[in-house]
Design a protein around this motif. Structure first.
Motif, PDB file in Angstrom:
ATOM      1  N   GLY A 121     -27.759 -56.603   2.806  1.00 14.48           N
ATOM      2  CA  GLY A 121     -26.303 -56.466   2.675  1.00 14.48           C
ATOM      3  C   GLY A 121     -25.563 -57.018   3.882  1.00 14.48           C
ATOM      4  O   GLY A 121     -24.384 -57.398   3.779  1.00 14.48           O
ATOM      5  N   GLY A 135     -28.530 -51.596  -2.030  1.00 10.38           N
ATOM      6  CA  GLY A 135     -28.735 -52.976  -2.488  1.00 10.38           C
ATOM      7  C   GLY A 135     -29.242 -53.001  -3.928  1.00 10.38           C
ATOM      8  O   GLY A 135     -28.924 -53.918  -4.695  1.00 10.38           O
ATOM      9  N   LYS A 146     -41.343 -59.637   3.951  1.00 13.46           N
ATOM     10  CA  LYS A 146     -40.782 -60.698   4.782  1.00 13.46           C
ATOM     11  C   LYS A 146     -41.585 -60.730   6.076  1.00 13.46           C
ATOM     12  O   LYS A 146     -41.772 -59.680   6.700  1.00 13.46           O
ATOM     13  CB  LYS A 146     -39.315 -60.407   5.094  1.00 13.46           C
ATOM     14  CG  LYS A 146     -38.440 -60.508   3.859  1.00 13.46           C
ATOM     15  CD  LYS A 146     -37.289 -59.556   3.884  1.00 13.46           C
ATOM     16  CE  LYS A 146     -37.360 -58.644   2.670  1.00 13.46           C
ATOM     17  NZ  LYS A 146     -36.522 -57.480   2.704  1.00 13.46           N
ATOM     18  N   ALA A 148     -39.513 -57.327  -1.681  1.00 15.24           N
ATOM     19  CA  ALA A 148     -40.292 -58.462  -1.158  1.00 15.24           C
ATOM     20  C   ALA A 148     -40.918 -58.086   0.166  1.00 15.24           C
ATOM     21  O   ALA A 148     -40.507 -57.118   0.803  1.00 15.24           O
ATOM     22  CB  ALA A 148     -39.353 -59.652  -0.929  1.00 15.24           C
ATOM     23  N   VAL A 204     -20.681 -62.499  -4.525  1.00 11.95           N
ATOM     24  CA  VAL A 204     -20.049 -61.631  -3.527  1.00 11.95           C
ATOM     25  C   VAL A 204     -18.752 -62.276  -3.016  1.00 11.95           C
ATOM     26  O   VAL A 204     -17.730 -61.612  -2.823  1.00 11.95           O
ATOM     27  CB  VAL A 204     -21.054 -61.349  -2.377  1.00 11.95           C
ATOM     28  CG1 VAL A 204     -20.374 -60.711  -1.187  1.00 11.95           C
ATOM     29  CG2 VAL A 204     -22.194 -60.461  -2.876  1.00 11.95           C
ATOM     30  N   GLY A 259     -30.228 -55.271   7.135  1.00 10.45           N
ATOM     31  CA  GLY A 259     -30.625 -55.326   5.724  1.00 10.45           C
ATOM     32  C   GLY A 259     -29.958 -56.485   5.003  1.00 10.45           C
ATOM     33  O   GLY A 259     -29.054 -57.148   5.548  1.00 10.45           O
ATOM     34  N   GLY A 281     -41.055 -54.589   2.252  1.00 11.22           N
ATOM     35  CA  GLY A 281     -39.916 -53.971   1.576  1.00 11.22           C
ATOM     36  C   GLY A 281     -40.247 -53.627   0.131  1.00 11.22           C
ATOM     37  O   GLY A 281     -41.397 -53.741  -0.306  1.00 11.22           O
ATOM     38  N   GLY A 328     -30.578 -52.169   2.260  1.00 11.08           N
ATOM     39  CA  GLY A 328     -31.735 -52.860   1.682  1.00 11.08           C
ATOM     40  C   GLY A 328     -31.746 -52.486   0.217  1.00 11.08           C
ATOM     41  O   GLY A 328     -30.676 -52.381  -0.399  1.00 11.08           O
ATOM     42  N   LEU A 345     -26.405 -53.270  -6.399  1.00 11.67           N
ATOM     43  CA  LEU A 345     -25.793 -54.608  -6.505  1.00 11.67           C
ATOM     44  C   LEU A 345     -26.755 -55.571  -7.200  1.00 11.67           C
ATOM     45  O   LEU A 345     -26.343 -56.400  -8.016  1.00 11.67           O
ATOM     46  CB  LEU A 345     -25.434 -55.126  -5.105  1.00 11.67           C
ATOM     47  CG  LEU A 345     -24.573 -56.382  -5.102  1.00 11.67           C
ATOM     48  CD1 LEU A 345     -23.221 -56.135  -5.756  1.00 11.67           C
ATOM     49  CD2 LEU A 345     -24.365 -56.897  -3.682  1.00 11.67           C
ATOM     50  N   ASN A 346     -28.030 -55.413  -6.897  1.00  9.96           N
ATOM     51  CA  ASN A 346     -29.056 -56.229  -7.522  1.00  9.96           C
ATOM     52  C   ASN A 346     -29.089 -55.991  -9.039  1.00  9.96           C
ATOM     53  O   ASN A 346     -29.162 -56.925  -9.834  1.00  9.96           O
ATOM     54  CB  ASN A 346     -30.400 -55.806  -6.926  1.00  9.96           C
ATOM     55  CG  ASN A 346     -31.339 -56.953  -6.814  1.00  9.96           C
ATOM     56  OD1 ASN A 346     -30.923 -58.111  -6.826  1.00  9.96           O
ATOM     57  ND2 ASN A 346     -32.610 -56.649  -6.745  1.00  9.96           N
ATOM     58  N   PHE A 369     -26.225 -65.128  -5.470  1.00 11.75           N
ATOM     59  CA  PHE A 369     -25.797 -63.857  -4.876  1.00 11.75           C
ATOM     60  C   PHE A 369     -24.554 -64.032  -4.002  1.00 11.75           C
ATOM     61  O   PHE A 369     -23.543 -63.332  -4.150  1.00 11.75           O
ATOM     62  CB  PHE A 369     -26.935 -63.300  -3.997  1.00 11.75           C
ATOM     63  CG  PHE A 369     -27.245 -61.880  -4.297  1.00 11.75           C
ATOM     64  CD1 PHE A 369     -26.304 -60.889  -4.090  1.00 11.75           C
ATOM     65  CD2 PHE A 369     -28.491 -61.525  -4.804  1.00 11.75           C
ATOM     66  CE1 PHE A 369     -26.592 -59.578  -4.379  1.00 11.75           C
ATOM     67  CE2 PHE A 369     -28.791 -60.223  -5.095  1.00 11.75           C
ATOM     68  CZ  PHE A 369     -27.844 -59.243  -4.874  1.00 11.75           C
ATOM     69  N   SER A 370     -24.626 -65.015  -3.096  1.00 14.18           N
ATOM     70  CA  SER A 370     -23.530 -65.198  -2.134  1.00 14.18           C
ATOM     71  C   SER A 370     -22.241 -65.571  -2.847  1.00 14.18           C
ATOM     72  O   SER A 370     -21.148 -65.127  -2.468  1.00 14.18           O
ATOM     73  CB  SER A 370     -23.858 -66.293  -1.125  1.00 14.18           C
ATOM     74  OG  SER A 370     -25.121 -66.062  -0.614  1.00 14.18           O
ATOM     75  N   TRP A 409     -18.928 -57.808   3.368  1.00 14.40           N
ATOM     76  CA  TRP A 409     -19.443 -56.434   3.288  1.00 14.40           C
ATOM     77  C   TRP A 409     -19.451 -55.774   4.672  1.00 14.40           C
ATOM     78  O   TRP A 409     -19.215 -54.577   4.823  1.00 14.40           O
ATOM     79  CB  TRP A 409     -20.850 -56.439   2.671  1.00 14.40           C
ATOM     80  CG  TRP A 409     -21.167 -55.194   1.884  1.00 14.40           C
ATOM     81  CD1 TRP A 409     -20.494 -54.014   1.909  1.00 14.40           C
ATOM     82  CD2 TRP A 409     -22.231 -55.031   0.945  1.00 14.40           C
ATOM     83  NE1 TRP A 409     -21.076 -53.114   1.043  1.00 14.40           N
ATOM     84  CE2 TRP A 409     -22.145 -53.709   0.437  1.00 14.40           C
ATOM     85  CE3 TRP A 409     -23.260 -55.855   0.485  1.00 14.40           C
ATOM     86  CZ2 TRP A 409     -23.047 -53.207  -0.503  1.00 14.40           C
ATOM     87  CZ3 TRP A 409     -24.151 -55.350  -0.452  1.00 14.40           C
ATOM     88  CH2 TRP A 409     -24.042 -54.043  -0.951  1.00 14.40           C
TER      89      TRP A 409
HETATM   90  N1  LIG Z   1     -25.836 -62.797   0.128  1.00  8.14           N
HETATM   91  C1  LIG Z   1     -25.840 -61.461  -0.013  1.00  8.14           C
HETATM   92  N2  LIG Z   1     -24.715 -60.757   0.160  1.00  8.14           N
HETATM   93  C2  LIG Z   1     -24.701 -59.412   0.038  1.00  8.14           C
HETATM   94  N3  LIG Z   1     -25.783 -58.686  -0.274  1.00  8.14           N
HETATM   95  C3  LIG Z   1     -26.926 -59.335  -0.453  1.00  8.14           C
HETATM   96  C4  LIG Z   1     -27.043 -60.743  -0.338  1.00  8.14           C
HETATM   97  N4  LIG Z   1     -28.313 -61.085  -0.579  1.00  8.14           N
HETATM   98  C5  LIG Z   1     -28.969 -59.932  -0.838  1.00  8.14           C
HETATM   99  N5  LIG Z   1     -28.149 -58.876  -0.769  1.00  8.14           N
HETATM  100  C6  LIG Z   1     -28.464 -57.442  -0.977  1.00  8.14           C
HETATM  101  O1  LIG Z   1     -29.601 -57.123  -0.175  1.00  8.14           O
HETATM  102  C7  LIG Z   1     -30.569 -56.430  -0.963  1.00  8.14           C
HETATM  103  C8  LIG Z   1     -31.967 -56.710  -0.430  1.00  8.14           C
HETATM  104  O2  LIG Z   1     -32.031 -56.284   0.909  1.00  8.14           O
HETATM  105  P1  LIG Z   1     -33.421 -56.267   1.719  1.00  8.14           P
HETATM  106  O3  LIG Z   1     -33.095 -55.726   3.065  1.00  8.14           O
HETATM  107  O4  LIG Z   1     -33.999 -57.619   1.644  1.00  8.14           O
HETATM  108  O5  LIG Z   1     -34.229 -55.233   0.808  1.00  8.14           O
HETATM  109  P2  LIG Z   1     -35.729 -54.593   0.891  1.00  8.14           P
HETATM  110  O6  LIG Z   1     -36.119 -54.602   2.347  1.00  8.14           O
HETATM  111  O7  LIG Z   1     -35.556 -53.233   0.313  1.00  8.14           O
HETATM  112  O8  LIG Z   1     -36.628 -55.434   0.046  1.00  8.14           O
HETATM  113  C9  LIG Z   1     -30.365 -56.945  -2.381  1.00  8.14           C
HETATM  114  O9  LIG Z   1     -30.769 -55.989  -3.328  1.00  8.14           O
HETATM  115  C10 LIG Z   1     -28.856 -57.202  -2.428  1.00  8.14           C
HETATM  116  O10 LIG Z   1     -28.161 -56.073  -2.908  1.00  8.14           O
END
Ligand SMILES: Nc1ncnc2c1ncn2[C@@H]1O[C@H](COP(=O)(O)OP(=O)(O)O)[C@@H](O)[C@H]1O
Ligand SMILES: O=C(CO)[C@@H](O)[C@H](O)COP(=O)(O)O
Length: 501
Positions: free
Chosen positions: A404, A302, A16, A14, A322, A402, A11, A261, A305-306, A318-319, A410
């Motif tokens: 979110g 995402g 995963k 990160a 939200v 993702g 991603g 994401g 929000l980040n 984060f949680s 959400w």
């Molecule tokens: N507990 C949560 N509740 C809602 N949104 C979250 C939570 N944790 C992470 N996120 C959102 O998910 C995003 C990351 O999503 P992810 O699918 O891991 O991204 P990527 O694959 O692009 O690295 C974060 O930027 C954030 O906005």
């Protein structure tokens, strides 16, 4: 002995890694964060070595902490952030930091592509040239860094670079290759016409492969570096949205995927290469051989929000943030946010638009702002769904994946704003699951990705639209939808002001 496949989801925030057994049960998951560099407005880069180290550390942690034995890892495949340009020299060494999908420095090059090829370009590639795609990035390097261009011999996309480091073999799968906009989507070959018009040597384009194709075993040098076994087989993999769709079980035209994401994606499975959205949304080869998908992309879903969390609420989990936002009233006490904090792609291909908060009032608090950010991101997905509506495309289920999709709140908001049933997976790691499924099919554990999905994909909770919320969100969306048109000139003027410095 246990047998596992590993899906690597490379991603933007990160990597995963997920290990799955033959029955599709998750045996272990690890992740490793890496930095994003944004040195100028519109620039977004990462160091390809960070992807390699992050992936290797993630897999090694599974071995050291989760008890997976290296001999038990039968196959590995990848889901990769799309479009990012990795340039290699004649010795396959990286020439400069990778220029990522959300980097928008290439507006001039996109214009040049349209000026030279216009509608012919959309006919060949299925896409309009947009800043995020790889060809404009190649042209940018050629024009702005001629000394680097002179040394460039091959280009790869992010996950292809990691695969190359593991196997020693260069290659790119069709699903990611469409995102370069150098692929002739109907012929399934690199486009000689586009390469010739823009003077890109065909030899720079790597060999093409299917997502499920065998790409080599772990090489002796990577085995030495990582501790993995040379008996482990590596398979092509796909772009993250193709893999997300596989992992989310999007295998029929009546289903749509929504992914929050770093970016945001609304994606629809398509059966052939002839569906024509005239470049309004992206059209890509799927990881499932001989099928396709269309999608619209919110550049900062995402990520918005980040951004909000890290700048305005850095100490809160984060949680928890939200959860508190969910307690604010629908509509965030009259506050609307547009998520254009790094420009936008769909439906407004506008690298210079920027985000807005409209309706700021001294009685609002930071959780109203957080809720407005989440609502604004979800409204931007509705903008994409409108394009499907306008093209007469019907669907009844939205599968959400993702980061979110970790939030119940959400997921319900998506159901209310889309006025559709939204279904979550039992594990939100759709792209990583899709990548593991590709390895499972490559190894011959299943005859096809569709058969593998029956075993590996598990739908979780369903969220049905609540009529009272649907009505209120309809009203709010009508206001949201006007913000782009009414703030566009102001945002462009402000960005020009910044550029004067
Ligand atoms: N507990 C949560 N509740 C809602 N949104 C979250 C939570 N944790 C992470 N996120 C959102 O998910 C995003 C990351 O999503 P992810 O699918 O891991 O991204 P990527 O694959 O692009 O690295 C974060 O930027 C954030 O906005
Ligand atoms: O640019 C696109 C798709 O065209 C993005 O979806 C990237 O592929 C990045 O994905 P995430 O890091 O948000 O998963």
């Amino acid at each position: 002995m246990n047998e596992y496949v590993i899906g690597v989801d490379l991603g933007t925030s990160a990597v995963k890694v997920s290990a799955m057994d033959r029955s599709g049960k998750i045996a272990a998951q690890q992740s490793y964060d890496y930095p994003l560099s944004q040195p100028k407005p519109g620039y977004s880069e990462q160091n390809p070595q960070d992807w390699l180290y992050g992936t290797t550390i993630g897999i090694d942690r599974m071995i050291l902490k989760d008890g997976i034995k290296k001999e038990e890892i039968k196959g590995i495949s990848f889901s990769g952030q799309m479009h990012g340009l990795v340039l290699l020299d004649a010795d396959n060494q990286v020439l400069r930091p990778a220029i990522l999908w959300n980097d928008t420095r290439t507006t001039k090059q996109c214009q040049e592509i349209m000026d030279k090829l216009g509608d012919r370009f959309v006919d060949i590639t299925g896409n309009k040239p947009l800043e995020g795609f790889t060809l404009p990035k190649l042209l940018w390097v050629k024009e702005n860094e001629p000394e680097i261009w002179a040394k460039a011999k091959t280009f790869l996309l992010p996950k292809d670079y990691v695969r190359f480091c593991m196997t020693g073999n260069l290659g790119m799968d069709y699903s990611d290759a469409t995102g370069t906009v150098l692929l002739d989507i109907k012929q399934g070959q690199w486009s000689r016409e586009i390469c010739e018009v823009f003077d890109i040597p065909m030899s720079m384009c790597p060999p093409l492969m299917k997502s499920v194709d065998y790409a080599g075993n772990v090489s002796a040098s990577y085995a030495m570096f990582s501790g993995l076994s040379t008996a482990t087989k590596i398979y092509g993999g796909g772009g993250d949205n193709a893999c997300g769709a596989v992992g989310a079980g999007i295998l029929h035209p009546n289903m749509v995927m929504s992914s929050i994401g770093t970016s945001g994606v609304v994606l629809k499975y398509e059966e052939n290469a002839d569906v024509n959205y005239h470049g309004q949304i992206q059209y890509e080869c799927h990881a499932i051989p001989d099928t396709y998908y269309s999608m619209g992309v919110t550049l900062a879903a995402g990520h918005s929000l980040n951004w909000f969390k890290h700048k305005f609420d850095p100490d809160e989990d984060f949680s928890m943030m939200v959860e508190k936002a969910s307690q604010r009233p629908l509509g965030a006490n009259g506050l609307i946010f547009t998520p254009y904090v790094v420009g936008e792609r769909t439906p407004y291909a506008d690298a210079d638009i920027r985000g807005s908060f409209i309706g700021v009032d001294s009685m609002q608090d930071r959780y109203d702002f957080c809720r407005a950010v989440m609502e604004g991101i979800t409204f931007s997905f509705r903008d994409i769904l409108n394009i499907y509506d306008q093209n007469g495309q019907e669907f009844d289920t939205v599968v959400a994946i993702g980061g979110g999709a970790k939030s119940d709140f959400w997921l319900q908001m998506q159901a209310d704003i889309f006025n559709k049933k939204v279904v979550a997976l039992t594990n939100e790691q759709g792209p990583g699951l899709g990548a593991a499924m590709i390895a499972a099919v490559g190894l011959g554990w299943f005859e096809s990705l569709q058969n593998c999905a029956k075993e590996f994909v598990h739908f979780g909770k369903e969220y049905l639209p609540k009529p009272a919320n649907v009505a209120k969100y309809d009203e709010l969306y009508a206001i949201y939808h006007q913000v782009y048109g009414q703030t566009k000139d102001l945002c462009h003027a402000l960005l020009n002001f910044r550029r004067e410095d």
